[in-house]
Enzyme design. Sequence first.
Site, PDB file in Angstrom:
ATOM      1  CG  ASP A  67      45.969  36.195  46.661  1.00 51.23           C
ATOM      2  OD1 ASP A  67      45.924  37.376  47.045  1.00 51.23           O
ATOM      3  OD2 ASP A  67      45.514  35.827  45.562  1.00 51.23           O
ATOM      4  CG  ASN A 136      43.936  31.796  34.390  1.00 51.62           C
ATOM      5  OD1 ASN A 136      43.318  32.417  35.260  1.00 51.62           O
ATOM      6  ND2 ASN A 136      45.091  31.216  34.616  1.00 51.62           N
ATOM      7  CG  HIS A 138      43.529  33.319  38.575  1.00 51.57           C
ATOM      8  ND1 HIS A 138      44.641  33.576  37.801  1.00 51.57           N
ATOM      9  CD2 HIS A 138      43.324  34.453  39.281  1.00 51.57           C
ATOM     10  CE1 HIS A 138      45.073  34.797  38.024  1.00 51.57           C
ATOM     11  NE2 HIS A 138      44.295  35.357  38.918  1.00 51.57           N
ATOM     12  CD  GLU A 143      46.937  30.561  38.197  1.00 46.75           C
ATOM     13  OE1 GLU A 143      45.960  30.769  37.445  1.00 46.75           O
ATOM     14  OE2 GLU A 143      47.888  31.360  38.289  1.00 46.75           O
TER      15      GLU A 143
HETATM   16  C1  GLP Z   1      45.671  38.296  40.685  1.00 44.94           C
HETATM   17  C2  GLP Z   1      45.089  38.016  42.097  1.00 44.94           C
HETATM   18  C3  GLP Z   1      43.597  37.837  42.034  1.00 44.94           C
HETATM   19  C4  GLP Z   1      43.035  38.877  41.083  1.00 44.94           C
HETATM   20  C5  GLP Z   1      43.435  38.562  39.677  1.00 44.94           C
HETATM   21  C6  GLP Z   1      43.076  39.624  38.665  1.00 44.94           C
HETATM   22  O1  GLP Z   1      46.735  37.527  40.329  1.00 44.94           O
HETATM   23  N1  GLP Z   1      45.676  36.945  42.831  1.00 44.94           N
HETATM   24  O2  GLP Z   1      43.058  37.948  43.340  1.00 44.94           O
HETATM   25  O3  GLP Z   1      41.632  38.884  41.137  1.00 44.94           O
HETATM   26  O4  GLP Z   1      44.775  38.160  39.597  1.00 44.94           O
HETATM   27  O5  GLP Z   1      43.931  40.704  38.747  1.00 44.94           O
HETATM   28  P1  GLP Z   1      43.680  42.121  38.058  1.00 44.94           P
HETATM   29  O6  GLP Z   1      42.590  42.769  38.827  1.00 44.94           O
HETATM   30  O7  GLP Z   1      44.981  42.855  38.173  1.00 44.94           O
HETATM   31  O8  GLP Z   1      43.287  41.842  36.654  1.00 44.94           O
END
Ligand code: GLP
Length: 247
Positions: A67, A136, A138, A143
């Site tokens: 992404d 959450n 995702h 989402e």
């Molecule tokens: C982000 C990314 C995800 C990631 C998630 C957790 O927004 N788009 O690919 O796995 O949220 O992030 P973190 O590892 O900083 O907790």
Amino acid sequence: MNIIQVQDYEEMSEQGAEFLFQEITSGRSKVIGLATGGTPVGLYKHLIDKLKTNEVLLADVHTVNLDEYIGLSDDHPNSYHQYMFQNLFQFIDIPSANRHLPSGTATDFSEECRRYERLIQQLGGVDTQLLGIGANGHIAFNEPGSPFDGRTRVVDLAAETIEANSRYFAEGETVPSQAVTMGIGTIMESRRIVMIASGKEKAAAVKEMLTGEVTENCPATVLQKHGDVTLIADAEALSEIDVKNIQ
Ligand code: GLP
């Protein structure tokens, strides 16, 4: 799902790096799907060490990121393009033409999303996809409520995701509210998936993913339907479940 229970963030990072290292050096995986966020930073450090120590040639490896934020240019410090450069690409010999991310500044996002899907097809699909998990539930930026058959598309970020990700942005700086993300359908076509999770703020989402009803309300539950998923999670992330009862 294959669950590898580790002690802490450091061990998760080492094991996650070893998993990808084995995929690459065995020749099993030529197309690696990569993730961003705080969780994979340690994994990338270990992966760089392993690739360098073993002088692994990466000329025919491709990487495909999940992404990118809409509105952030490739050189914006908070773009995922920059994240990947700072945390991985600048240290390894993977040709720049082989590093793929969706653009956050396309003039035509419908075409950009189609281009990204075509690219993945042309590469022969993703062999191993690295994933993190949002608090959450995702995956990538899919989402709660995202369709399980979704493809690469533009999405609105949930308020809690904007809040969670604001920690990576400077004070007063606006966190983008939209992103381009691979869809759940795209992710599910990966031949193999490795998810990493660390910390108690992920425990509820990890529990739901492993034991909850498979529902679009918690996107990660879709992974129960994939035949080759390995979860590498630390004690805090697994603190709400009894792993023995799941495997
Ligand atoms: C982000 C990314 C995800 C990631 C998630 C957790 O927004 N788009 O690919 O796995 O949220 O992030 P973190 O590892 O900083 O907790």
